[in-house]
Design an enzyme around this catalytic site. Structure first.
Site, PDB file in Angstrom:
ATOM      1  N   ASP A 292     -40.734   0.967 -24.931  1.00  0.00           N
ATOM      2  CA  ASP A 292     -39.897   1.496 -26.007  1.00  0.00           C
ATOM      3  C   ASP A 292     -40.546   1.134 -27.342  1.00  0.00           C
ATOM      4  OD1 ASP A 292     -38.024   1.955 -27.972  1.00  0.00           O
ATOM      5  OD2 ASP A 292     -36.367   0.953 -26.936  1.00  0.00           O
TER       6      ASP A 292
ATOM      7  N   THR B 133     -29.512  21.286 -26.969  1.00  0.00           N
ATOM      8  CA  THR B 133     -29.642  22.449 -27.850  1.00  0.00           C
ATOM      9  C   THR B 133     -30.914  22.399 -28.691  1.00  0.00           C
ATOM     10  OG1 THR B 133     -27.246  22.731 -27.975  1.00  0.00           O
ATOM     11  CG2 THR B 133     -28.558  23.746 -29.722  1.00  0.00           C
TER      12      THR B 133
ATOM     13  N   PHE C 266     -32.844  -4.212 -27.094  1.00  0.00           N
ATOM     14  CA  PHE C 266     -32.048  -3.161 -27.725  1.00  0.00           C
ATOM     15  C   PHE C 266     -32.752  -1.832 -27.485  1.00  0.00           C
ATOM     16  CE2 PHE C 266     -30.756  -0.183 -30.939  1.00  0.00           C
ATOM     17  CZ  PHE C 266     -29.389  -0.375 -31.015  1.00  0.00           C
TER      18      PHE C 266
ATOM     19  N   LYS D  25     -37.803   6.698 -35.401  1.00  0.00           N
ATOM     20  CA  LYS D  25     -37.896   5.974 -36.674  1.00  0.00           C
ATOM     21  C   LYS D  25     -39.083   6.434 -37.530  1.00  0.00           C
ATOM     22  CE  LYS D  25     -35.119   1.963 -35.437  1.00  0.00           C
ATOM     23  NZ  LYS D  25     -34.098   2.079 -36.480  1.00  0.00           N
TER      24      LYS D  25
END
Length: 491
Positions: free
Chosen positions: A318, A373, A209, A349
């Site tokens: 990751d 942005t 994931f 997280k």
């Protein structure tokens, strides 16, 4: 329940006498134990709010509505007054528990408050403190050997943009360091065609994931509901080791799993090179979290790094869920004794903001190539700085290892006692999981735990995962274990 709570509290008071837990944290006025008032969760007030929210969005995933003003430390309080010991912490996202006083104080400072409200477009108008703040973060927590940092908003966009850095790095290596873009490349990329939009790929693993944005979703393979109806890239997917437990009794099988999966990675790289979709990078979680808390050995990750170096393929680790201290180290990959740092490490997280550390050569040479942005949030960086200060001052990584051992040893004991229900306890620090005999039993246990005041969550098809805050202590672990045992007795 009252008897259980009294027993638990008494035992914890005795156990704490010999432990040197963080002094400052001990002053937080947590509840003594969980307490459930309603006959079901969600309770009446949560159901009322769920009905209101359903008028404007899908609310199927909503489990309850929280009262974040009343939640404290390791305890989550819902709008019906239920007090839950939270070992899920917003899907592994709360580093110091709820309403930690040090974090509440961050925006009492007027200067910090202005940072919060004057949210800048960091790529073009960063504040004067931004370079110093980033350097402070790099010095304190950067994976050794990774001197560059790109900040983002969340885990998905961190992985998504890290892929871009990898593709840019790969194409620069193909062109040569000082070769400019051709007219054909500049024109063809505008209509999504080669050579400007080259056919390149990121290799990922079954069960992985990495997010729900479009590129990240092409590397996510944990549940069909994330992906169905959404177009995906034709990118390679390798098998991830499927270990048998206990690890010490299954070394031969697990080593064969490592070797088989590494061989498959090499075969897929070769296959996709011949297919005309070269593999530019490999992405992997140190522990596959959403996919079932699937572990792999240090030797497996060392093998992946070796393959990447030999074939000119970047290695991205990751650490969105595993980063921030929950495995007993700031970065889970520090457990693997790698030959130098990974090329890229993504985070979010518990780290408050998203982003990724990377090697110098992965920094684009031209502006606006990796850009949006906000490019992160300076106010979240202020929170992260304070989180890091607390981790260091209160030695919370040691705390994670102490509490994690109690929780893991207790789960192993429960596994022996109820072997027909539980198996395969695993994990590092407090980042733990245990399997149930099937998915129906898992969901039943998770619900029963919640009704007895323990908020946890599932992962994969049959696993219960534990994701407490770094302030989770032995006393909390014992509460979890006592409640867990009472649920297993009922079954």
């Amino acid at each position: 329940m009252r008897f259980l709570q009294a027993t638990v509290v008494s035992r914890h008071c005795a156990a704490l006498k010999g432990l040197a837990y963080p002094r400052n944290y001990a002053t937080i006025a947590e509840p003594a134990a969980p307490a459930v008032k309603t006959q079901a969760i969600p309770g009446p007030r949560s159901l009322e709010l769920k009905g209101k929210l359903s008028a404007i969005q899908n609310v199927v995933p909503v489990q309850l509505f929280a009262d974040y003003e009343k939640s404290i430390g390791n305890y989550l309080v819902d709008v019906d007054g239920n007090v839950l010991l939270d070992v899920y912490t917003q899907i592994s996202s709360i580093p110091l528990g709820y309403n930690h006083p040090r974090l509440l104080n961050v925006f009492q400072n007027e200067k910090n408050l202005k940072t919060l409200i004057n949210r800048p477009a960091l790529g073009v108008f960063p504040g004067k403190e931004w370079p110093e703040q980033l350097n402070s973060i790099l010095t304190k927590i950067a994976p050794k050997g990774l001197s560059n940092l790109t900040t983002m908003m969340c885990g998905s966009c961190s992985n998504e943009n890290a892929y871009k850095n990898i593709f840019i790095w790969y194409r620069r290596n193909q062109r040569g360091e000082n070769v400019d873009f051709t007219d054909a490349e500049m024109q063809s990329c505008m209509i999504n065609q080669p050579p400007g939009a080259p056919k390149l790929s990121i290799l990922s693993f079954n069960g992985a994931f990495h997010g729900r944005t479009l590129g990240a979703l092409s590397t996510t393979h944990s549940k069909y509901i994330h992906k169905i109806d959404v177009p995906s890239f034709d990118w390679p997917i390798a098998s991830f080791p499927q270990y048998q437990y206990p690890l010490a009794e299954n070394e031969r099988h697990n080593k064969e799993q490592d070797q088989r999966c590494l061989a498959e990675v090499e075969e897929l790289i070769e296959k996709y090179n011949k297919k005309g979709i070269p593999v530019a990078g490999i992405i992997v979680e140190p522990i596959q979290s959403e996919g079932g808390d699937n572990e792999a050995s240090p030797e497996f990750f060392q093998g992946l790094q070796k393959i990447g170096k030999q074939r000119g393929v970047a290695l991205l680790i990751d650490e969105v869920q595993t980063g921030g201290g929950c495995t007993g180290k700031i970065w889970c990959h520090e457990h693997f004794n790698l030959d130098g740092p990974p090329d890229v490490v993504t985070f979010s997280k518990k780290m408050q903001l998203g982003g990724y550390f990377h090697k110098e050569e992965f920094k684009p040479q031209q502006g606006y190539r990796v850009f949006n942005t906000w490019m992160g949030d300076p106010s979240k960086l202020l929170l992260l700085q304070e989180v890091i200060n607390v981790i260091q001052e209160e030695n919370l990584l040691k705390n994670v290892n102490i509490a994690g051992k109690v929780l893991k040893d207790g789960l192993l004991d429960l596994e022996k006692e109820y072997s027909h229900i539980l198996n395969s306890t695993r994990g590092r620090g407090t980042f733990l999981a245990v399997n149930c005999q099937n998915g129906k039993a898992r969901d039943d246990i998770v619900n029963r735990l919640r009704m007895k005041g323990i908020q946890t969550g599932g992962c994969g098809e049959i696993s219960i995962r534990f994701r407490p805050a770094l302030t989770f202590q032995e006393k909390h672990a014992n509460i979890v274990l006592d409640v867990f045992r009472s649920v297993l007795r009922e079954l």
